[in-house]
Design a protein around this motif. Structure first.
Motif, PDB file in Angstrom:
ATOM      1  N   THR A   1       0.841  -1.061   0.151  1.00  0.00           N
ATOM      2  CA  THR A   1      -0.174  -0.066   0.182  1.00  0.00           C
ATOM      3  C   THR A   1       0.809   1.399   0.158  1.00  0.00           C
ATOM      4  OG1 THR A   1      -1.634  -1.107   1.103  1.00  0.00           O
ATOM      5  CG2 THR A   1      -1.903   1.170   1.229  1.00  0.00           C
ATOM      6  N   THR A   2       1.928   1.284   0.879  1.00  0.00           N
ATOM      7  CA  THR A   2       2.745   2.441   1.006  1.00  0.00           C
ATOM      8  C   THR A   2       3.345   2.628  -0.401  1.00  0.00           C
ATOM      9  OG1 THR A   2       3.430   1.790   3.035  1.00  0.00           O
ATOM     10  CG2 THR A   2       4.674   3.522   2.410  1.00  0.00           C
TER      11      THR A   2
ATOM     12  N   GLU B   1       1.007   4.213  -2.771  1.00  0.00           N
ATOM     13  CA  GLU B   1       0.623   5.372  -2.504  1.00  0.00           C
ATOM     14  C   GLU B   1       1.882   6.351  -3.215  1.00  0.00           C
ATOM     15  OE1 GLU B   1       0.118   5.736   1.797  1.00  0.00           O
ATOM     16  OE2 GLU B   1      -1.869   4.873   1.511  1.00  0.00           O
TER      17      GLU B   1
ATOM     18  N   SER C   1       1.581   6.753  -6.524  1.00  0.00           N
ATOM     19  CA  SER C   1       0.232   7.372  -7.320  1.00  0.00           C
ATOM     20  C   SER C   1       0.491   8.725  -7.381  1.00  0.00           C
ATOM     21  CB  SER C   1      -1.001   6.986  -6.381  1.00  0.00           C
ATOM     22  OG  SER C   1      -0.588   7.862  -5.123  1.00  0.00           O
TER      23      SER C   1
ATOM     24  N   THR D   1      -5.518  -0.856  -6.221  1.00  0.00           N
ATOM     25  CA  THR D   1      -5.302  -1.239  -4.988  1.00  0.00           C
ATOM     26  C   THR D   1      -6.139  -2.588  -5.008  1.00  0.00           C
ATOM     27  OG1 THR D   1      -7.084  -0.106  -3.827  1.00  0.00           O
ATOM     28  CG2 THR D   1      -4.661   0.525  -3.484  1.00  0.00           C
TER      29      THR D   1
END
Ligand code: DCP
Length: 230
Positions: free
Chosen positions: A34-35, A38, A41, A50
């Protein structure tokens, strides 16, 4: 969005059509996907998709993810059928940007998670056979584009620590051994390449470091990751 990170000038035009690139981000549970997503992005020209975890936790008021962790033998097929559907939907959805980064894939759902349920004796043979036939049919009949696989390589212990910190309700029952099994399946698939088809080149990023160092690593690897586009 920083203009210095714009990739527009690098768009490759072939037969009047812009070349699009698809990157899969793979790694153990709580490996930091996820990091990483991010971080990327914030770059122009990239769309980030995701994992549809919120759907897996709530389909018409039911929670197949939670059910699977409570009783994998009974609910493994239910969750993994839904994962397969929602991932396929992600893979075939039209791209809105020249580069797409996707969290995991229908391949890792099958080669890692379904395989793990079956190999650990938690999925009945008939469930595994049905899921496998679905999967084989899908990859034979539906184009699933991928140009690069980025593998966040962690130790199971690190993932275990991160998992405990984030405290997702369904995941409280996950023991270290579960993360070790997922890790070993990932290593066999993407590093030793001895278990299943690897559908694109693999870029490995060591991902045991703290957040600050990880952001640095992503920056270091930015060109390697995004050059697949050219
Ligand atoms: N899961 C599963 N079967 C799959 C895919 C995922 O059982 N085919 C489970 C594992 C996790 C949950 O779904 O309990 C969410 O997956 P991740 O941990 O990969 O997603 P995160 O957002 O937690 O990833 P990260 O922590 O790396 O950002």
């Amino acid at each position: 969005r920083s203009s210095s990170t714009s990739l527009t000038h690098r768009k490759l035009v072939r037969n009047g059509e812009e070349k699009k690139s698809v990157i899969w981000l793979e790694g153990n549970i709580a490996s930091g996907k996820t990091t990483c997503l991010e971080y990327f992005s914030k770059t122009s020209d990239i769309e980030v998709l995701t994992e549809p975890v919120s759907k897996w936790r709530n389909v018409k008021g039911c929670n197949p993810l939670g059910l699977m962790y409570q009783d994998p033998t009974r609910w493994g097929l239910t969750l993994q059928t839904y994962v397969q559907l929602t991932m396929l939907d992600r893979h075939v959805s039209p791209m809105s940007q020249p580069i797409r980064m996707l969290e995991r894939s229908i391949y890792s759902a099958k080669y890692i998670f379904v395989e793990n349920l079956f190999k650990s004796g938690k999925m009945p043979e008939v469930d595994f056979a049905v899921l496998s036939e679905w999967f084989e049919w899908i990859i034979k009949n539906i184009a699933i584009p991928v140009d690069l696989i980025v593998y966040l390589q962690t130790s199971p212990q690190t993932c275990y620590e991160r998992l405990k910190q984030r405290c997702r309700e369904e995941e409280k029952v996950i023991p270290l051994e579960y993360l070790e099994s997922i890790h070993n399946l990932y290593e066999d698939w993407l590093i030793h390449q001895k278990s299943f088809e690897v559908p694109a080149p693999v870029l490995v990023i060591p991902a045991d470091h703290d957040l600050k160092k990880m952001l640095h690593k992503y920056e270091e690897n930015r060109e390697k990751i995004l050059k697949v586009h050219c």
